[in-house]
Scaffold this motif. Structure first.
Motif, PDB file in Angstrom:
ATOM      1  N   SER A 143       0.970  -1.216   0.065  1.00 10.95           N
ATOM      2  CA  SER A 143       0.322  -0.227   0.187  1.00 10.95           C
ATOM      3  C   SER A 143       0.608   1.253  -0.031  1.00 10.95           C
ATOM      4  CB  SER A 143      -0.893  -0.355   1.387  1.00 10.95           C
ATOM      5  OG  SER A 143      -0.350  -0.068   2.913  1.00 10.95           O
ATOM      6  N   ASP A 144       2.108   1.251  -0.817  1.00 14.01           N
ATOM      7  CA  ASP A 144       2.955   2.391  -0.336  1.00 14.01           C
ATOM      8  C   ASP A 144       3.443   2.941  -1.382  1.00 14.01           C
ATOM      9  OD1 ASP A 144       4.458  -0.246  -1.002  1.00 14.01           O
ATOM     10  OD2 ASP A 144       5.748   0.986  -1.519  1.00 14.01           O
ATOM     11  N   GLY A 145       3.001   2.409  -2.378  1.00 12.82           N
ATOM     12  CA  GLY A 145       3.109   3.295  -3.663  1.00 12.82           C
ATOM     13  C   GLY A 145       1.924   4.241  -3.677  1.00 12.82           C
ATOM     14  N   TYR A 146       1.275   4.172  -2.826  1.00 13.54           N
ATOM     15  CA  TYR A 146      -0.760   5.411  -3.458  1.00 13.54           C
ATOM     16  C   TYR A 146      -0.925   6.837  -2.257  1.00 13.54           C
ATOM     17  CZ  TYR A 146      -1.753   0.748  -4.873  1.00 13.54           C
ATOM     18  OH  TYR A 146      -1.895  -0.207  -5.908  1.00 13.54           O
ATOM     19  N   LEU A 158       9.322  -7.633   3.281  1.00 13.41           N
ATOM     20  CA  LEU A 158       8.531  -6.603   4.012  1.00 13.41           C
ATOM     21  C   LEU A 158       8.321  -5.736   3.497  1.00 13.41           C
ATOM     22  CD1 LEU A 158      11.577  -6.305   6.600  1.00 13.41           C
ATOM     23  CD2 LEU A 158       9.778  -7.165   7.292  1.00 13.41           C
ATOM     24  N   PRO A 159       6.989  -5.310   4.461  1.00 12.65           N
ATOM     25  CA  PRO A 159       6.708  -4.221   3.637  1.00 12.65           C
ATOM     26  C   PRO A 159       7.135  -2.744   3.730  1.00 12.65           C
ATOM     27  CG  PRO A 159       5.433  -4.921   5.824  1.00 12.65           C
ATOM     28  CD  PRO A 159       6.301  -5.889   5.357  1.00 12.65           C
ATOM     29  N   HIS A 213      -2.293   2.819   9.511  1.00  8.78           N
ATOM     30  CA  HIS A 213      -1.970   3.274  10.729  1.00  8.78           C
ATOM     31  C   HIS A 213      -0.667   2.447  10.694  1.00  8.78           C
ATOM     32  CE1 HIS A 213      -4.483   5.857  12.671  1.00  8.78           C
ATOM     33  NE2 HIS A 213      -5.430   4.621  12.866  1.00  8.78           N
ATOM     34  N   ARG A 214      -0.542   0.898  10.478  1.00  6.79           N
ATOM     35  CA  ARG A 214       0.497   0.202  10.437  1.00  6.79           C
ATOM     36  C   ARG A 214       0.924   0.675   8.773  1.00  6.79           C
ATOM     37  NH1 ARG A 214      -0.812  -6.061  11.172  1.00  6.79           N
ATOM     38  NH2 ARG A 214      -2.423  -5.194  10.049  1.00  6.79           N
ATOM     39  N   GLY A 215       0.121   0.131   7.895  1.00  3.92           N
ATOM     40  CA  GLY A 215       0.540   0.908   6.667  1.00  3.92           C
ATOM     41  C   GLY A 215       0.702  -0.456   5.740  1.00  3.92           C
ATOM     42  N   TYR A 216      -0.169  -1.436   6.289  1.00  6.52           N
ATOM     43  CA  TYR A 216      -0.208  -2.924   5.480  1.00  6.52           C
ATOM     44  C   TYR A 216      -1.490  -3.049   5.610  1.00  6.52           C
ATOM     45  CZ  TYR A 216       2.775  -4.853   9.266  1.00  6.52           C
ATOM     46  OH  TYR A 216       2.350  -5.241  10.759  1.00  6.52           O
TER      47      TYR A 216
END
Length: 326
Positions: free
Chosen positions: A87-90, A210-211, A323-326
């Protein structure tokens, strides 16, 4: 959670950045669905009647229409499905509205196969051992390496890490994993490492899975790499931001790290002239470890299943915790 729409009354409208080919394949399997094309820069998602958003990462060219939040957010949107497992690329504002789910799962098998391709090709010295003449047949007696009995470390133990472990054990690897929670590993024969440094110290091969979150940014740094077993083959199939690339370059130059197989870098692509392009102990691939003939078929299966779950008011899997980022 969501109002079920009767397809006989009006179609379920989906705003999609996936493109016509993907949209058509989904429409063939989901009756009563209509797509709003988000590849148009003038499309106002906040004013549309779309209930579902199928979103692509920012690095994709199709995302120009969502580079800034719409004037009215979230509008009719009730659920956002990401195209990727990460979900980091959004854009961050995308997680301030409706429920968001990721596409975790379909990429696990092809990425695991990529990992083993890098391990086996390096261990068996492919393609260096191929002979193209009688002279090479006689001269090319390169020594290759056994993988059975070697230790494979897994940094991260989500869907990808688990699938790698499942394939590694029958090969005869000793498998050690580190995960950030105390949740059971759940696979007989997989040992737990207390931290990443301890994992690298005993691994012949180590895979980063890892995410990407603020907590994992450059988690593979100079101090961690200093603990690595000499000659370690480090493989990154996660995100380039997880590695301090200057520290990795230094470890490669000092031969602490014997080989780095990198499917991801930071940035992507690396600028022209970056030493990783020509380093004798670096193997680069252009973020394609999950792309196989069948990978997108499995992704379509997941998207179709999730859309049906939404319409039938069943729980949606793989909900992203912002909040966790994944």
């Amino acid at each position: 959670m969501n109002q079920v729409l009767d397809a006989k009354v009006r179609p379920l409208v989906v705003a999609s950045q996936l493109g016509k080919a993907f949209n058509d394949r989904i429409a063939q399997r989901v009756p009563g669905i209509a797509f709003a094309d988000l590849s148009r820069g003038d499309f106002d998602i906040g004013a549309s009647d779309a209930e579902i958003l199928l979103a692509m990462p920012l690095r994709a060219p199709e995302v120009r229409a969502l580079s800034q939040p719409p004037a009215a957010w979230p509008g009719a949107i009730r659920w956002i499905q990401l195209f990727s497992a990460g979900s980091d690329g959004y854009p961050r504002w995308l997680f301030d509205g409706p429920i968001v789910t990721c596409a975790r799962g379909p990429s696990a098998q092809p990425i695991a196969e990529y990992v083993f391709a890098t391990i086996l090709s390096a261990a068996r010295r492919l393609p260096q051992i191929w002979a193209h003449s009688p002279e090479e047949w006689e001269r090319n007696k390169l020594r290759t390496r056994d993988v059975a009995g070697a230790t494979l470390g897994l940094i991260g133990f989500g869907a990808i890490g688990r699938r790698i472990a499942e394939l590694a054990l029958p090969f005869g690897f000793r498998v050690v994993a580190h995960r950030r929670t105390d949740a059971p590993l759940g696979i007989d024969g997989v040992e737990r490492a207390p931290d990443i440094g301890a994992l690298l110290a005993q691994s012949d091969y180590a895979v980063i899975a890892l995410p990407a979150t603020p907590q994992t940014y450059r988690i593979i740094d100079k101090d961690v790499l200093a603990q690595a077993k000499r000659g370690l083959h480090l493989i990154n199939v996660a995100r380039g931001s997880l590695i301090d690339q200057e520290a990795l370059l230094d470890a490669l130059n000092r031969e602490v790290i014997g080989l780095a197989s990198l499917d991801v870098t930071d940035p992507e692509p690396l600028p022209e002239g970056h030493p990783f392009y020509t380093h004798p102990r670096v193997q680069l691939s252009p973020h394609i470890s999950m792309i196989t003939d069948g990978a997108f078929d499995k992704l379509i299966d997941k998207l179709v299943d999730n859309i049906n779950r939404y319409r039938e008011r069943r729980p949606l899997p793989d909900i992203v915790d912002p909040h966790r980022g994944y």
